[in-house]
Design an enzyme around this catalytic site. Structure first.
Site, mmCIF file in Angstrom:
data_model
loop_
_atom_site.group_PDB
_atom_site.id
_atom_site.type_symbol
_atom_site.label_atom_id
_atom_site.label_comp_id
_atom_site.label_asym_id
_atom_site.label_seq_id
_atom_site.Cartn_x
_atom_site.Cartn_y
_atom_site.Cartn_z
ATOM 1 N N GLY A 150 0.830 -1.196 0.000
ATOM 2 C CA GLY A 150 0.000 0.000 0.000
ATOM 3 C C GLY A 150 0.862 1.242 0.000
ATOM 4 O O GLY A 150 2.072 1.183 -0.270
ATOM 5 N N GLY A 151 0.266 2.377 0.318
ATOM 6 C CA GLY A 151 0.999 3.639 0.292
ATOM 7 C C GLY A 151 2.074 3.738 1.347
ATOM 8 O O GLY A 151 3.124 4.350 1.124
ATOM 9 N N PHE A 152 1.839 3.141 2.523
ATOM 10 C CA PHE A 152 2.786 3.275 3.624
ATOM 11 C C PHE A 152 3.286 1.929 4.155
ATOM 12 O O PHE A 152 4.161 1.888 5.012
ATOM 13 C CB PHE A 152 2.136 4.032 4.795
ATOM 14 C CG PHE A 152 1.706 5.429 4.435
ATOM 15 C CD1 PHE A 152 2.625 6.470 4.418
ATOM 16 C CD2 PHE A 152 0.393 5.695 4.100
ATOM 17 C CE1 PHE A 152 2.242 7.750 4.087
ATOM 18 C CE2 PHE A 152 -0.013 6.984 3.762
ATOM 19 C CZ PHE A 152 0.920 8.011 3.752
ATOM 20 N N VAL A 155 3.225 -5.958 2.949
ATOM 21 C CA VAL A 155 2.904 -7.195 3.669
ATOM 22 C C VAL A 155 3.681 -8.331 3.026
ATOM 23 O O VAL A 155 3.632 -8.521 1.804
ATOM 24 C CB VAL A 155 1.393 -7.488 3.639
ATOM 25 C CG1 VAL A 155 1.091 -8.780 4.392
ATOM 26 C CG2 VAL A 155 0.610 -6.326 4.235
ATOM 27 N N LYS A 171 3.497 -7.226 8.401
ATOM 28 C CA LYS A 171 3.116 -5.935 7.832
ATOM 29 C C LYS A 171 4.116 -4.901 8.325
ATOM 30 O O LYS A 171 4.134 -4.548 9.517
ATOM 31 C CB LYS A 171 1.695 -5.546 8.246
ATOM 32 C CG LYS A 171 1.217 -4.270 7.552
ATOM 33 C CD LYS A 171 -0.268 -4.024 7.802
ATOM 34 C CE LYS A 171 -0.775 -2.819 7.015
ATOM 35 N NZ LYS A 171 -2.229 -2.613 7.187
ATOM 36 N N ASP A 266 -12.637 0.708 5.701
ATOM 37 C CA ASP A 266 -11.972 0.446 4.415
ATOM 38 C C ASP A 266 -12.486 -0.878 3.855
ATOM 39 O O ASP A 266 -11.710 -1.751 3.476
ATOM 40 C CB ASP A 266 -10.456 0.401 4.617
ATOM 41 C CG ASP A 266 -9.681 0.587 3.316
ATOM 42 O OD1 ASP A 266 -10.283 1.024 2.315
ATOM 43 O OD2 ASP A 266 -8.468 0.286 3.286
#
Length: 443
Positions: A150-152, A155, A171, A266
């Site tokens: 993802g953006g930050f 995993v 993660k 989300d």
């Protein structure tokens, strides 16, 4: 210029006008100007929406900075106004301060108070990082592959202490973000043992000054998004019986979560992992999710945007945008406050994907009483159970921001009753799940 409709279709007019009003501390008027530009679909619209989102973030920071406080010394956060942006930097900072004494006592939480100093540079880990060893505490995690990014955060699938049978998900996030660990521990406390496996399990978290590393269960069968894509690539749509089954699963999930004061925030197919039972599926236990059905279905993960309603006043409403294309609830699209709709809209968007292989677009439709309701633009196919699907979308797309447990329960029971009224549907579902498992595992 605005009064004379000069450049009224250009977003820059509304950005500059609202910026001037904000500088003069006329925040309410600035908000109205942003909304006016968005309603007029000023171009580029996404830029204007982005500027508006940043404005709301600044306003949330102003409100939070002035009015976040304890209420009679309890664990809630009080606000002068009953609206807050749940994901703004200021809100998260305030919440993390609030929960810090609590999270430090949780089993598996390790605050390191220093930068990560292992031999492997965590920022270098990627798809080509197989067999690299990440040391955390007294354990070694051997990277077996990248499971998501993802953006930050990234995993990874990893084995523990070189044991090929002990596989976990790591993660790794920068900057460190302990909030997700807190949400998992709230799930442990509030969700019953019978239901707990539907919401992901975390073993521990190590928090460094530069990174956080979350150790979770690893499920190897992919996501609901992978299942949907498996139909897309062969030009087919998911069979209705399978759509009904997964819809029932998702209704059950949200019913359980919202009843204990938790919003996922989300809710999308990428965050729904597929689970398969090791035992043969039988009709017994289907309705109450016992026996072989207890380990079958979906597992909701990625709690970074999770909202704990117990930390807010009872009448709280949220503002702000999740900024996830295709999953922004109607209230976000219209700059209105929201609560549970962020999850229920996500459910509708997923169901639409399963049924149509396309993202949901909505429209207002007039009602006989002179009002309107929101419904998907795309029509239902005649051979589907149209009444069932129309009820789902009309109820969830037009629900109130308050507790929706009864609504979700009624819908779930309606889907279950329809499914259980036809034994042939159960046999077809069982065959489809077996075929799906074989197909997904082989791919």
């Amino acid at each position: 210029m605005e009064e004379n409709k000069i450049c009224s279709d250009h977003s820059l007019l509304y950005e500059l006008y609202a910026g001037l009003l904000e500088a003069k501390e006329n925040w309410q008027q600035a908000q109205m100007i942003y909304q006016k530009g968005i309603l007029r679909k000023a171009k580029p619209l996404e830029r204007l929406k982005g500027a508006h989102a940043l404005f709301l973030d600044r306003m949330s920071h102003r409100v939070n900075g002035c009015s976040l406080q304890k209420i009679d010394g309890d664990e809630s956060i009080g606000l002068v106004k009953n609206r807050v942006h749940p994901w703004s930097g200021s809100t998260m900072e305030e919440l993390l301060k609030k929960i810090n004494p609590q999270i430090m006592r949780y089993d598996g939480y390790h605050q390191r108070n220093k930068a990560y100093s292992g031999k492997v540079d965590l920022s270098s880990l990627g798809n080509a990082s197989r067999n690299k060893i990440v040391k955390i505490g007294g354990k070694e995690y051997q990277i077996k592959g990248c499971a998501g990014e993802g953006g930050f955060a990234k995993v990874f699938r990893a084995s523990v202490n070189s044991n090929p049978d002990d596989i976990v998900a790591l993660k790794i996030q920068k900057p460190a973000f302990p909030w997700e660990f807190y949400m998992y521990r709230q799930l442990d406390q509030r969700i019953s043992t019978k239901q707990r496996s539907s919401f992901g399990v975390v073993h521990g978290m190590d928090v460094y000054s530069d990174y956080s590393i979350l150790v979770c269960d690893y499920l190897c069968h992919g996501t609901l998004h992978d299942v949907i894509n498996s139909y897309v690539i062969v030009g087919k749509s998911m069979e209705e019986v399978l759509c009904i089954y997964y819809t029932t699963e998702m209704l059950y999930m949200l019913e359980t979560l919202h009843d204990v004061g938790i919003i996922h925030g989300d809710f999308k197919p990428d965050n729904l992992l597929v689970r398969y039972s090791r035992d043969d599926l039988s009709e017994d236990g289907f309705e109450d999710r016992t026996g072989s059905w207890g380990n079958q279905g979906l597992c909701l993960v990625d709690w970074g945007k999770g909202i704990d309603l117990h930390l807010f006043p009872d009448d709280i409403e949220f503002v702000g945008d999740c900024r996830t294309s295709g999953f922004r609830c109607i209230q976000m699209q219209e700059n209105k406050p929201w609560r549970f709709q962020v999850d229920t809209y996500g459910l509708c968007a997923i169901v639409h994907l399963m049924l149509h292989n396309s993202y949901m677009e909505i429209e207002k439709k007039a009602t006989s009483d002179g009002g309107y309701i929101y419904l998907p633009k795309k029509p239902f196919k005649r051979y589907w159970n149209v009444d069932l699907w129309r009820e789902l979308f009309s109820q969830l797309l037009n629900n109130s921001p308050h507790n929706d447990k009864k609504l979700l329960q009624n819908l779930r029971e309606r889907f279950q009753d329809y499914f259980c009224s036809n034994r042939q549907m159960f046999k077809k579902l069982k065959d489809l799940l077996a075929k799906q498992r074989l197909s997904m595992c082989s791919s």
